[in-house]
Each structure stands twice: as C-alpha cells, then as structure tokens.
Design an enzyme around this catalytic site. Sequence first.
Site, PDB file in Angstrom:
ATOM      1  CE  LYS A   1      -4.343  -1.850   1.544  1.00 58.88           C
ATOM      2  NZ  LYS A   1      -5.506  -1.805   2.371  1.00 58.88           N
TER       3      LYS A   1
ATOM      4  CE  LYS B   1      -5.933  -7.844  -0.859  1.00 61.26           C
ATOM      5  NZ  LYS B   1      -6.808  -7.520   0.203  1.00 61.26           N
TER       6      LYS B   1
ATOM      7  CE  LYS C   1     -13.180  -3.291   1.097  1.00 60.83           C
ATOM      8  NZ  LYS C   1     -12.418  -3.077   2.321  1.00 60.83           N
TER       9      LYS C   1
END
Length: 332
Positions: free
Chosen positions: A113, A195, A198
């Site tokens: 992130k 994966k 969102k």
Amino acid sequence: MAKARIFSGVQPTGNLHLGNYLGAIELWLSLQNKYDCIFSVVDYHAITVSQEPRKLKESILAIAKIMLASGINPDQSVIFQQSALSAHTELAWILNCTAHMGELKKMTQFKEKSAGQKDIVSLGLFAYPVLMAADILLYQTEAVPVGEDQSQHVELARDLARRFNHQFGQTFTVPDLITRPDGARIMGLDDPRKKMSKSAASEYNYIALLDEPDKAAKKIMKAVTDSGQEIKFAPANKPAISNLLTIYSLLSGRTIARLEEEYQGRQYGALKKDLAEAVKIFLSDFQSRLNEITDAQARQVLSAGAAKIAPLAESTLRTAKERLGLTLNNHR
Ligand code: AQP
C-alpha cells in the site's frame, strides 16, 4: 459453558467485493452459532489512507447493512463501529510502545500500500497492524477469522500479546487464526496472480456486492483465462480457471472435484457462462435483502453493539494500564 470469542472487521472503504464476502463474511456466518462473535466496521483503519468524509460516513452504514444482509444476526453477534470506543486507540498507543519498527517494516500489506508513496505515506498506515492487534486483544479474543491477506497481521497480534504478557504479567488472550480451506484468497478477475481488491486500478478486477447483476455477469465473461482448454483446478499452472472454479464452488455449494467432472471436455466459455448466471442470482438475492435494511436499523445495531461490548474493552484497557503502572489509587 461460555462460548469462545472471535473478533473480526471490515474497513468501510469502497465497495465490498466477493473476496471480502467469500473470504471473511461467509466464514463469519459459519462460525456464528459456535462462537461469541464481535464484528467491527473498522473505520479508524480506513483513514490510514485518504478518505472523502461524506463517502466514509455513508460507507460505515453501508458495511453494517451488508453484514446484516449477509445474515449476521445482531441478536446473537455484536456489530459495532470501531471509532465509537476510544479504548481501541488507547490500547493501540500502549502496544505501539511495545511493537518494533523492524517487525512492522516487514508487513506485506504496508509494503504494497505504501509502494510509490515514499515519505508522504501516513504513520497510521505503518502502525495499522498495531491498531488491529489492539482491536483483537481488547476483547480477550480466542480466534480471528480473516482472509489469508490478514494472517501476517494476526501473527503480529499474537506476538504483541505474548510480549506484553511476558513483560508485565498475564493480560491478553493469545488469539488463533482462522482462515477457510478454500476461498481464503480470491484472486483478481483481470489478474489471477494478485488478490481481488477494492483498491484495484480496474473495476474488472472485482465483483462488488453492489454491482448491478448484469454488469457483474459481464465482468465474469471478460475475466482472463489461462492457456490450454482443460477445466482443471491447478493454481500454479491455471491460476485464472482455478480462481473461477473456487468462486463457482463456493457460490453453488458443489465441490471443485464435482465441477471438474461436470465440465470435462467443455470449453472455458461454458464455465464462465454458468458462473456468470450464478453470480447474477447471488447478487440479486443479496441486494434485495440489502434494500430492506434502513439506515435507522443499521445505526441502531451499531450503537447497541458498542454499548454491549464497551465494558469488556474498558476492563481489558484498565488491566493493561494497571500492569504498566499507569493507574493511581485504582482510578484510570
Ligand atoms: N481477495 C480476497 N480473498 C479473500 N478474502 C479477502 N479479504 C480481502 N480481500 C480478500 C478479507 O476481507 C476482510 C475485510 O477486508 P478489509 O476490509 O480489511 O480489506 P483488505 O484486507 O485490505 O482487502 P480489500 O478489501 O481488497 O481492500 P484493499 O484494496 O484496500 O486491500 C479481511 O478478513 C480480508 O482478509
């Protein structure tokens, strides 16, 4: 005999997707009767990256409604908003003072992130796993049911609990990890090596629980496939087809072995068409349940949930403060 307790959470960020549902929420449903369950809308986690305040407010209620529409029963399980209980951030501070920079730097999710953000990445994103440890440890949680991407964070919670107990005396239960055998990691439809997420760049990565059912069906039809023709579960060689088989198996209740048998000698297109139909039916049913839940109901469930578990959170925090020598005359 009292039931063992589980804790888990979902961030109110963007649209929840089939990965969140199959990897976490459906797992919670399967544990609801066996355990004393606490499920949180973890809004303090959401603000570790930039959020638009109006949208965040809507998302907090939306997640509570999704939990209810999924079948979490508020008479049986607690659903609450993390930021309603200040014990979470207070305990997080205490644990921040026992966690090591080195162990946080190793966290895969932080690395992913923060990639490309360099020095403007928030301190909150770095400390996110410590706040998650506080969420879990406040409730003397015996087990944490999550998707596989969160297993490293649960391992840190276990380490922090053991470290604190060892240094200051028994304070926290050391929680176990629960992931489901299949579906703990649903992969992106556009890239089965990563994966389903969102925050993916393309909306063709995920099926959102709020996707219009026809649109979701189109996303399945557009999903990438593997070379060859055989419909076989083989994650290393056929990651895309294996992912579609996993999703189909979980939605239809048929085993992967049975699906492989049913689709023997058939083309990828046939599997996609049937899965697209199954996704459409799943979303239509889910959304019609969701549409019946009002904002007022969701608000009421969240505030009743927080009121119910506040005493336990406060009691654990009080013990931790006492152990540290922060409490004078038995007052906080
Ligand atoms: N792809 C996935 N497969 C299985 N489980 C998954 N989870 C998330 N993605 C998958 C599980 O869903 C629960 C709630 O996740 P979260 O709200 O904490 O978000 P996250 O883990 O950071 O993943 P998201 O939802 O895709 O968000 P972004 O894009 O921000 O990373 C957790 O139990 C998680 O394991």
